[in-house]
Write an enzyme that holds these catalytic residues in place. Structure first.
Site, mmCIF file in Angstrom:
data_model
loop_
_atom_site.group_PDB
_atom_site.id
_atom_site.type_symbol
_atom_site.label_atom_id
_atom_site.label_comp_id
_atom_site.label_asym_id
_atom_site.label_seq_id
_atom_site.Cartn_x
_atom_site.Cartn_y
_atom_site.Cartn_z
ATOM 1 N N THR A 46 44.213 31.497 37.583
ATOM 2 C CA THR A 46 45.268 31.065 36.659
ATOM 3 C C THR A 46 45.448 29.548 36.724
ATOM 4 O O THR A 46 45.554 28.879 35.687
ATOM 5 C CB THR A 46 46.603 31.781 37.000
ATOM 6 O OG1 THR A 46 46.379 33.193 36.922
ATOM 7 C CG2 THR A 46 47.711 31.393 36.053
ATOM 8 N N CYS A 84 48.428 42.642 35.400
ATOM 9 C CA CYS A 84 49.441 41.655 35.024
ATOM 10 C C CYS A 84 50.310 42.120 33.875
ATOM 11 O O CYS A 84 51.369 41.568 33.639
ATOM 12 C CB CYS A 84 48.780 40.340 34.627
ATOM 13 S SG CYS A 84 47.830 39.694 35.963
#
Ligand code: PLP
Length: 409
Positions: free
Chosen positions: A74, A332
């Site tokens: 990320t 997620c």
């Protein structure tokens, strides 16, 4: 803890015991800060550089300073995309796809709120991109194209080598980033090869490849300008500030060595056989299912299956009671009741998108575990269908309501 059957390797992987062994001394006796200037620290700094060289070598990267250690994929994604936009303030256009992981998708949506223009490329029913749409989307204002290598939910693989070449043909100045978090270790990536030489940036995370959580890398090709994203000290060739996470860096290098051996050993073919077994047996034993992305090129370890007329969450709950660790969609986004954005983009009807399971296999998956899953699932599905308002128990088929709902979407 009671017995668990772990079939969720795309969410995360266990740390390989060999990786742990390599890390332990750096948690204990080899604790110096590698930036310090005495021998105790400089020896550790040399170990870090050896680790970087190992990783560079495994990815076919020519200069090891093209590899920067980050905290996660990320972070790497944010660095590549936001850093590029800062480097080229005169450009305001980003191209990505509708099926990216939130790491990319939400970053682009956030930038859109800041005034950047984002093109989200669509996919077809198989989850594949239209090369022509990419071609026609590129303009002189396009700063960066970010296209994932393999999809975390369906395993569908995008031909990033071909797409990056095509992009550079249209506009040689455009930069190409790939989120390779799911493909590293499953597909051989040689960044120095003709196929991949137009990739400027690549992101990945250690915890998907049997290294710990909290470490990632960003590859940025030599000569490509990229403004710093995390500012502070002059670490990492002044590309990413912050004291180096030495144990995890050493662990990641070991993980890469193991991946290289594993790729050469034909492990992916073995996983493909297990995956085929799951798909063939489930298709035989359970009616009204759909394997999402079946016709596309896919990772060998991933399958995504929809079961008409029931909720994915209730299947997961029943499987969890029996010790199976499986996801619906990505880790997620599970927790949200929205159906998967990836499946919706593939035009999977909403009733099926709500009922999808992602099964992902890995290094330690045993055939007995796959067999256990295959024999446990049909009973769960038929029990849930019995109480489903969309299922006709007499005919053992979806009822009119189900058809009406799926057609609404
Ligand atoms: N990209 C893809 C394709 C992923 O599957 C994931 C994690 O699931 C990420 C990015 C984000 O990785 P991390 O949470 O380690 O930063």
């Amino acid at each position: 803890m009671s017995k668990i059957t772990y079939l969720d390797y795309n969410a995360t992987t266990p740390i390989d015991p060999n990786v742990l062994d390599v890390m332990l001394p750096y948690f204990k006796e080899k604790y110096a800060n590698p930036s310090s200037k005495y021998r105790f620290a400089m020896d550790i700094s040399a170990d870090v550089e050896k680790a970087r060289a190992v990783i560079a070598n495994c990815l076919g990267v020519e200069h090891s300073d093209e590899i920067v250690f980050t905290g996660s994929a990320t972070e790497s994604v944010n660095h590549a995309i936001r850093g590029t936009l800062k480097t080229y303030p005169e450009k305001n256009h980003i191209i990505t796809t509708v099926v990216e992981h939130p790491a990319v998708l939400d970053t682009c949506k956030d930038l859109e709120r800041d005034g950047y223009k984002v093109t989200f490329l669509k996919v077809n029913n198989n989850g594949e991109l239209d090369e022509n749409e990419l071609k026609t989307s590129i303009t002189e204002h396009t700063a960066i194209i970010s296209i994932m290598h393999a999809n975390n939910e369906t395993g569908v693989v995008f031909p990033i080598g071909k797409l990056s070449k095509l992009a550079k043909k249209v506009n040689p100045e455009v930069l190409f980033h790939t989120d390779a978090t799911q493909s590293v270790g499953k597909i051989n990536i040689d960044l120095n090869s003709d196929e991949y030489k137009d990739i400027d940036f690549l992101s990945m995370s250690g915890h998907k490849v049997y290294a710990p959580k909290g470490i990632g890398i960003l590859f940025s090709r030599k000569g490509t300008r990229l403004r710093k994203f995390i500012t502070g000290g002059h670490h990492e060739f002044n590309k990413r500030a912050g004291t180096l996470n030495v144990p995890l860096i050493l662990g990641l290098a070991k993980a890469f060595e193991l991946l290289k051996e594993e790729l050469a050993s034909g492990k992916q073919d073995k996983l493909a056989k297990l995956r085929t077994k799951i798909e063939t047996e489930i298709t035989k034993r359970i009616p009204y299912i759909n394997i999402n992305g079946l016709k596309a090129q896919r990772l060998s370890n991933t399958t995504n299956i929809s079961f008409d007329c029931i909720e994915g969450e209730s299947i997961l709950f029943q499987l969890d009671k029996m010790g199976f660790c499986i996801s619906s969609g990505s880790a997620c986004t599970s927790g949200s009741l929205e159906p998967s954005h990836v499946l919706r983009a593939m035009h999977v009807p909403i009733t099926s998108a709500h009922s999808s399971l992602r099964i992902s296999l890995g290094r330690f998956t045993k055939e007995e575990e796959v067999d256990d899953f295959i024999s446990s699932l049909p009973t769960i599905i038929s029990r849930l269908r019995e109480i489903s308002p969309f299922w006709d128990k007499k005919t053992n088929k979806p009822n009119d309501k189900a058809i009406q709902y799926s057609c609404q979407n």
